[in-house]
Design a protein around this motif. Structure first.
Motif, PDB file in Angstrom:
ATOM      1  N   SER A  36       0.861  -1.179   0.000  1.00  0.00           N
ATOM      2  CA  SER A  36       0.000   0.000   0.000  1.00  0.00           C
ATOM      3  C   SER A  36       0.897   1.228   0.000  1.00  0.00           C
ATOM      4  CB  SER A  36      -0.908   0.008   1.226  1.00  0.00           C
ATOM      5  OG  SER A  36      -1.621   1.223   1.319  1.00  0.00           O
ATOM      6  N   ILE A  38       1.002   5.429  -1.989  1.00  0.00           N
ATOM      7  CA  ILE A  38       0.307   6.358  -2.879  1.00  0.00           C
ATOM      8  C   ILE A  38       1.252   7.304  -3.604  1.00  0.00           C
ATOM      9  CG2 ILE A  38      -1.856   6.264  -1.588  1.00  0.00           C
ATOM     10  CD1 ILE A  38      -1.097   8.958  -0.321  1.00  0.00           C
ATOM     11  N   GLY A  57      -2.745   0.596  -3.468  1.00  0.00           N
ATOM     12  CA  GLY A  57      -3.185   1.986  -3.371  1.00  0.00           C
ATOM     13  C   GLY A  57      -3.325   2.455  -1.930  1.00  0.00           C
ATOM     14  N   ASP A  58      -4.264   3.351  -1.707  1.00  0.00           N
ATOM     15  CA  ASP A  58      -4.477   4.005  -0.421  1.00  0.00           C
ATOM     16  C   ASP A  58      -4.858   2.984   0.649  1.00  0.00           C
ATOM     17  OD1 ASP A  58      -5.558   5.559   1.769  1.00  0.00           O
ATOM     18  OD2 ASP A  58      -5.818   7.221   0.371  1.00  0.00           O
ATOM     19  N   ARG A  60      -6.562   3.310   3.176  1.00  0.00           N
ATOM     20  CA  ARG A  60      -7.946   3.449   3.636  1.00  0.00           C
ATOM     21  C   ARG A  60      -8.942   2.698   2.760  1.00  0.00           C
ATOM     22  NH1 ARG A  60      -7.218   9.895   4.049  1.00  0.00           N
ATOM     23  NH2 ARG A  60      -6.105   9.344   2.140  1.00  0.00           N
ATOM     24  N   SER A  61      -8.489   2.292   1.583  1.00  0.00           N
ATOM     25  CA  SER A  61      -9.408   1.613   0.664  1.00  0.00           C
ATOM     26  C   SER A  61      -9.133   0.108   0.557  1.00  0.00           C
ATOM     27  CB  SER A  61      -9.309   2.254  -0.724  1.00  0.00           C
ATOM     28  OG  SER A  61      -8.017   2.083  -1.270  1.00  0.00           O
ATOM     29  N   ILE A  62      -8.271  -0.423   1.402  1.00  0.00           N
ATOM     30  CA  ILE A  62      -7.922  -1.840   1.317  1.00  0.00           C
ATOM     31  C   ILE A  62      -9.066  -2.700   1.839  1.00  0.00           C
ATOM     32  CG2 ILE A  62      -6.409  -3.653   2.249  1.00  0.00           C
ATOM     33  CD1 ILE A  62      -4.125  -1.659   2.154  1.00  0.00           C
ATOM     34  N   ASP A  63      -9.492  -3.652   1.015  1.00  0.00           N
ATOM     35  CA  ASP A  63     -10.486  -4.646   1.406  1.00  0.00           C
ATOM     36  C   ASP A  63      -9.730  -5.940   1.690  1.00  0.00           C
ATOM     37  OD1 ASP A  63     -12.485  -6.496   1.711  1.00  0.00           O
ATOM     38  OD2 ASP A  63     -13.493  -6.047  -0.195  1.00  0.00           O
ATOM     39  N   THR A  64      -9.557  -6.253   2.955  1.00  0.00           N
ATOM     40  CA  THR A  64      -8.725  -7.391   3.321  1.00  0.00           C
ATOM     41  C   THR A  64      -9.323  -8.731   2.907  1.00  0.00           C
ATOM     42  OG1 THR A  64      -9.733  -7.456   5.529  1.00  0.00           O
ATOM     43  CG2 THR A  64      -7.708  -6.165   5.272  1.00  0.00           C
ATOM     44  N   GLU A  66     -10.085  -9.545   0.085  1.00  0.00           N
ATOM     45  CA  GLU A  66      -9.573  -9.866  -1.239  1.00  0.00           C
ATOM     46  C   GLU A  66      -8.130 -10.376  -1.204  1.00  0.00           C
ATOM     47  OE1 GLU A  66     -10.051  -6.311  -3.482  1.00  0.00           O
ATOM     48  OE2 GLU A  66     -12.243  -6.468  -3.589  1.00  0.00           O
ATOM     49  N   GLU A 102      -5.924   2.988  10.746  1.00  0.00           N
ATOM     50  CA  GLU A 102      -6.254   2.178   9.567  1.00  0.00           C
ATOM     51  C   GLU A 102      -5.385   0.924   9.543  1.00  0.00           C
ATOM     52  OE1 GLU A 102      -8.486   2.220   7.034  1.00  0.00           O
ATOM     53  OE2 GLU A 102      -9.508   3.805   8.136  1.00  0.00           O
TER      54      GLU A 102
END
Length: 300
Positions: A36, A38, A57-58, A60-64, A66, A102
């Motif tokens: 992660s 940016i 990426g950011d 704050r947008s990580i979907d664990t 996946e 986060e």
């Protein structure tokens, strides 16, 4: 170790992927390395050396959900609001350093076998206690001056067992510069932005002990701080520039115990200096990770 498989690593605020470099040098195979980050410049360094890195990426947008099961999670959340270099530091409540929460969310979701967090040793006792209480461990304090020629006081929180303090390898700064002379045994902490290459920049270095300079005049180098300030009092920028120079990017790589050209062969000096200043000290992280035993995880 079962080398047919590798570990899955998640590195938040990955920067120039020093953790990945450390694992490579330790001969620990990697199956998937999720990063992660940016900033396009350190990403450029990472993808050059490790093109298989999966950029998320950011933070704050990580979907664990996946991600594959994580064996090692490494993070060094932004220190800007924690460092004593900030006059009005806001600590973990600050806009940047609050990203620690986060990282904590992600850590609690992925539940890795091992984790390693790094941050500045100059943070307040209050912020240090908050982090320690939330992670459930006390930090190990390691100054990078033990493994290299630069001062860099850092705290490392980890559940890797039996981590010791590295042995002092006694590398001095003078042996680490390409040419010229230095007036310190160890370099000051590496900053993302050095002092200006001007008379005022040299005054700032001498009076506040900030940044890095190499002296071009040996006699001037070994004068006292007070005498140096007296000698340049009536000089202009061009005259002062004959007395010193900034560190090269290659020298800054050396300060962070990075391989020659790891950053300097890819980035221009300004983004290169920033990327190095934001990075881990390679040999400190490598020392800690060398205590990790991934046998159980990798053979499951």
């Amino acid at each position: 170790m079962n080398t047919e498989n590798g570990i899955n690593v998640l590195s938040l605020f990955d920067g120039i992927s020093v953790a990945q470099l450390a694992l490579k040098q330790l001969n620990i195979p990697i199956n998937n390395y999720y990063a992660s980050e940016i900033d396009k410049n350190p990403i450029k360094v990472t993808q050059h050396h490790f093109p298989g890195t999966i950029q998320l990426g950011d933070v704050r947008s990580i979907d664990t959900s996946e991600l594959l099961p994580i064996d090692l999670m490494v993070f060094g959340s932004p220190c800007q609001d924690l460092s004593s270099l900030r006059k009005n530091r806001s600590g973990l409540a600050g806009e940047k350093s609050s990203l620690f929460y986060e990282a904590l969310r992600i850590l609690q979701e992925v539940k890795p076998k091992y984790y390693l967090m790094e941050n500045v040793g100059s943070m307040s006792k209050r912020d240090r206690k908050i982090i320690s209480d939330l992670l459930g461990v006390e930090p190990i304090q390691i100054n990078s001056s033990l493994v290299g020629p630069a001062l860099r006081n850092r705290l490392y929180w980890t559940n890797i067992p039996n981590v010791s303090i590295p042995t002092d390898n006694k590398i001095i700064l003078q042996k680490s510069v390409e040419n010229g002379w230095v007036d310190k045994r160890k370099a000051n902490a590496i900053l993302t932005k050095n002092v200006p290459y001007t008379r005022n920049g040299l005054i700032r270095y001498l009076t506040r002990s900030i940044g890095q300079v190499v002296f071009l005049d040996k006699d001037f180098c070994y004068e006292s701080k007070e005498r140096k300030l007296e000698l340049i009092e009536d000089m202009n920028d061009e005259e002062v520039k004959k007395l010193f120079r900034p560190f090269t990017i290659s020298e800054l790589e050396n300060m962070q115990t990075l391989p020659y050209g790891y950053v300097s062969s890819i980035l221009k000096p300004t983004p290169g200096r920033k990327s190095i200043g934001n990075s881990f000290t390679l040999d400190s992280v490598k020392h800690i990770l060398s205590h990790a035993d991934f046998n159980t995880t990798m053979d499951e």
